[in-house]
Design an enzyme around this catalytic site. Sequence first.
Site, PDB file in Angstrom:
ATOM      1  CG  HIS A  20       1.393  60.545   5.322  1.00 47.82           C
ATOM      2  ND1 HIS A  20       0.697  61.374   6.166  1.00 47.82           N
ATOM      3  CD2 HIS A  20       0.536  60.212   4.329  1.00 47.82           C
ATOM      4  CE1 HIS A  20      -0.532  61.549   5.711  1.00 47.82           C
ATOM      5  NE2 HIS A  20      -0.659  60.850   4.588  1.00 47.82           N
TER       6      HIS A  20
ATOM      7  CD  GLU B 205      -4.541  58.394  -0.648  1.00 44.74           C
ATOM      8  OE1 GLU B 205      -4.870  57.412  -1.350  1.00 44.74           O
ATOM      9  OE2 GLU B 205      -4.480  58.368   0.583  1.00 44.74           O
TER      10      GLU B 205
END
Length: 214
Positions: A12, A85
């Site tokens: 990202h 994550e």
Amino acid sequence: MVSPTALCLVRHGETAWNAERRLQGHLDIPLNDQGDAQARATAVALRCHRFAAIYASDLARARQTAQAASQTLSLAVITDSRLRERHYGFFQGLTYDEAQARHPQAYARFLARDPDFVFPGGGESLSDFAKRIRYTLQEIAARHPGEQVLVVTHGGVLDIARRLATGKPLDTARDFAIPNAALNWLEIGSDHWRLVSWADQSHLHHTRDELSNA
């Protein structure tokens, strides 16, 4: 023989917490202005590729990055929480310095990449995280044999993916970059993973590579 799937993995774009070296994990932090610019630049860089699908972590920073590519490539984003994550437990929301000062023993095991260390507070071990990522990426690849797929996710996910493709053990120090919004290519076949190229930042003016896997 089934043809391998080419995955373009993208971390990202930048967030305010990346800039502060603050552990994000499963906390839902949006892109900052720099991250928005990175997402747009990455989308432009991907225009020359033909993708069968776009997958993304369901956290805002990954979804926002993927959405820029979605508009450019005219493909819907498929969100998958398994692309999140690693969960850092009670480290989430702390800077690296704060985590080290408040929880020195846990931080030492984190820094040593102890595969069996589970973060207190609902966190994951490195080995369990790696299993999650292996299974998820293999499943995505199996859906798209012989095709190209874009996967927008997080730094820790990219760390695991590269280790799976190169055979680098989980408990060894990272010696490769994972910049925000760079392009990372690997192939997944029925019986192998192969690294194709890594950390292409040629489309970006500014990137940040932290040991944070946020």
